[in-house]
Write a protein that holds these residues in place. Structure first.
Motif, short mmCIF file in Angstrom:
data_model
loop_
_atom_site.label_atom_id
_atom_site.label_comp_id
_atom_site.label_asym_id
_atom_site.label_seq_id
_atom_site.Cartn_x
_atom_site.Cartn_y
_atom_site.Cartn_z
N ASP A 139 17.31 -44.03 -17.08
CA ASP A 139 16.96 -44.73 -17.59
C ASP A 139 16.15 -46.15 -16.44
OD1 ASP A 139 17.17 -43.52 -20.26
OD2 ASP A 139 19.47 -43.87 -19.40
N TYR A 140 17.28 -47.68 -15.79
CA TYR A 140 16.86 -48.29 -14.90
C TYR A 140 17.24 -47.93 -13.96
CZ TYR A 140 16.59 -49.96 -19.85
OH TYR A 140 16.31 -50.23 -20.93
N THR A 141 16.21 -48.33 -13.31
CA THR A 141 16.16 -47.92 -11.35
C THR A 141 16.50 -49.08 -10.19
OG1 THR A 141 15.99 -45.58 -11.93
CG2 THR A 141 15.68 -46.90 -9.21
N GLY A 142 16.93 -48.90 -10.18
CA GLY A 142 16.85 -50.83 -8.53
C GLY A 142 15.90 -50.04 -7.76
N PHE A 143 16.25 -49.47 -6.86
CA PHE A 143 15.19 -48.77 -6.08
C PHE A 143 15.30 -47.29 -5.85
CE2 PHE A 143 16.08 -53.43 -5.11
CZ PHE A 143 15.12 -54.43 -4.79
N ASP A 144 13.74 -46.94 -5.74
CA ASP A 144 14.13 -45.02 -4.47
C ASP A 144 14.42 -45.83 -3.18
OD1 ASP A 144 13.63 -44.25 -7.22
OD2 ASP A 144 11.59 -43.81 -7.21
N VAL A 145 15.32 -44.44 -2.58
CA VAL A 145 14.99 -44.79 -1.32
C VAL A 145 14.95 -43.42 -0.61
CG1 VAL A 145 17.39 -46.66 -1.43
CG2 VAL A 145 17.73 -44.90 -1.81
N PRO A 146 14.46 -43.51 -0.05
CA PRO A 146 14.60 -42.23 1.62
C PRO A 146 15.93 -41.41 1.91
CG PRO A 146 14.80 -43.83 2.97
CD PRO A 146 14.56 -45.04 1.76
N ASP A 147 15.62 -40.46 2.05
CA ASP A 147 16.68 -38.96 2.20
C ASP A 147 17.45 -40.16 3.13
OD1 ASP A 147 18.83 -37.90 2.27
OD2 ASP A 147 17.48 -35.89 3.00
N GLU A 148 18.23 -40.62 4.17
CA GLU A 148 18.84 -41.48 4.99
C GLU A 148 20.53 -41.52 3.72
OE1 GLU A 148 16.80 -43.42 7.79
OE2 GLU A 148 15.94 -44.22 6.04
N PHE A 149 21.05 -42.01 5.14
CA PHE A 149 22.87 -42.64 4.96
C PHE A 149 22.93 -43.49 4.76
CE2 PHE A 149 27.37 -43.22 4.24
CZ PHE A 149 27.56 -41.98 3.71
N ILE A 150 22.82 -44.20 2.74
CA ILE A 150 22.60 -45.66 3.18
C ILE A 150 24.57 -46.11 2.82
CG2 ILE A 150 21.96 -47.13 0.98
CD1 ILE A 150 19.80 -46.07 2.18
N VAL A 151 24.90 -47.74 3.52
CA VAL A 151 25.58 -48.11 2.32
C VAL A 151 25.18 -49.64 2.06
CG1 VAL A 151 26.69 -47.09 5.16
CG2 VAL A 151 26.15 -49.87 5.39
N GLY A 152 26.71 -50.26 1.90
CA GLY A 152 25.98 -51.58 1.49
C GLY A 152 26.41 -52.07 0.21
N TYR A 153 25.99 -53.30 -0.02
CA TYR A 153 26.32 -53.36 -2.07
C TYR A 153 27.13 -52.06 -2.92
CZ TYR A 153 24.09 -56.93 -4.27
OH TYR A 153 23.62 -57.90 -5.37
N GLY A 154 28.57 -52.34 -2.30
CA GLY A 154 29.12 -50.42 -2.83
C GLY A 154 29.67 -50.24 -2.46
N LEU A 155 28.30 -48.89 -1.47
CA LEU A 155 28.19 -48.08 -1.40
C LEU A 155 29.13 -48.23 0.73
CD1 LEU A 155 24.74 -47.39 -1.91
CD2 LEU A 155 25.78 -46.03 -2.29
N ASP A 156 29.43 -46.79 0.76
CA ASP A 156 30.51 -46.80 1.46
C ASP A 156 30.36 -45.40 2.32
OD1 ASP A 156 31.48 -44.52 -0.27
OD2 ASP A 156 33.08 -44.68 1.06
N TYR A 157 30.58 -45.82 4.06
CA TYR A 157 30.99 -44.81 4.76
C TYR A 157 32.61 -44.89 5.11
CZ TYR A 157 30.99 -42.33 9.77
OH TYR A 157 30.89 -41.44 10.57
N ALA A 158 32.94 -43.47 4.93
CA ALA A 158 34.54 -43.85 5.10
C ALA A 158 35.26 -44.95 4.92
CB ALA A 158 34.95 -43.01 6.78
N GLN A 159 34.68 -45.48 3.23
CA GLN A 159 35.13 -46.59 2.61
C GLN A 159 34.70 -48.12 3.40
OE1 GLN A 159 37.04 -46.31 0.21
NE2 GLN A 159 36.55 -44.54 -0.36
#
Ligand code: IMP
Ligand code: MG
Length: 172
Positions: A139-159
């Protein structure tokens, strides 16, 4: 240390989250909104968004994990931590960091709907629409992002990297 390229800056995030908060406050004017923050990744976005919503808000948390079989088409996920309050008759909004395959969210939305909220919406900071294998209504989206591995703002890579104040991509 990994090299991290900035994809969405702190300023862009702040601006967009303010817009989302204003939009949600308008759409739910005169109501109360019960936010369900999806642990752990959704928490950073939930806090920032909640501060920009001007109608009364309550917050609960849920933690889900997949069973590890990423190719499973059943989409069943494991509830690691359930809600503390029931949601019957409430206007509920699930707050998530990212919708990727849609596997987690399609299952979560299905089981929450069975608990009979008055309304049920989904707000995600990021969406990777081209990766979708399990349909889910966002229903609500901040941003569409490309198919890449994203980190930051809550998103992790191995925590790691959840605490970055921007959205980045690990350069390999
Ligand atoms: P799903 O594939 O839509 O079920 O995504 C489930 C979860 O995978 C998300 O809630 C994130 O925790 C994680 N995830 C998906 N894409 C990324 C990414 O690019 N970086 C970090 N975590 C991700
Ligand atoms: Mg997540």
């Amino acid at each position: 240390m990994d090299e991290i390229r900035v994809l969405i800056s702190e300023e862009e995030l702040d601006k967009r989250i303010r817009e989302l908060g204003a939009e949600i406050s308008r759409d739910y004017a005169g109501k109360k909104l019960h936010l369900i923050s999806v642990l752990k990744g959704g928490v950073f976005f939930t806090c920032e968004l909640a501060k920009r919503i001007t109608i009364p808000v309550t917050i609960d948390f849920m933690c889900v994990s997949s069973y590890g079989n990423e190719t499973s088409s059943s989409g069943v996920v494991n509830i690691v931590k359930d809600l503390e309050e029931n949601i019957v008759g409430k206007d509920v909004m699930v707050i998530e960091d990212i919708v990727d395959s849609g596997r987690t969210l399609s299952y979560l939305m299905k089981i929450l709907k069975e608990r009979e909220p008055n309304t049920l919406a989904l707000c995600t900071l990021l969406d990777k629409p081209m990766r979708r294998t399990h349909p889910v209504r966002v229903d609500y989206t901040g941003f569409d992002v490309p198919d890449e591995f994203i980190v930051g703002y809550g998103l992790d890579y191995a925590q790691k990297y959840r605490n970055l104040p921007f959205i980045g991509v690990i350069e390999s």
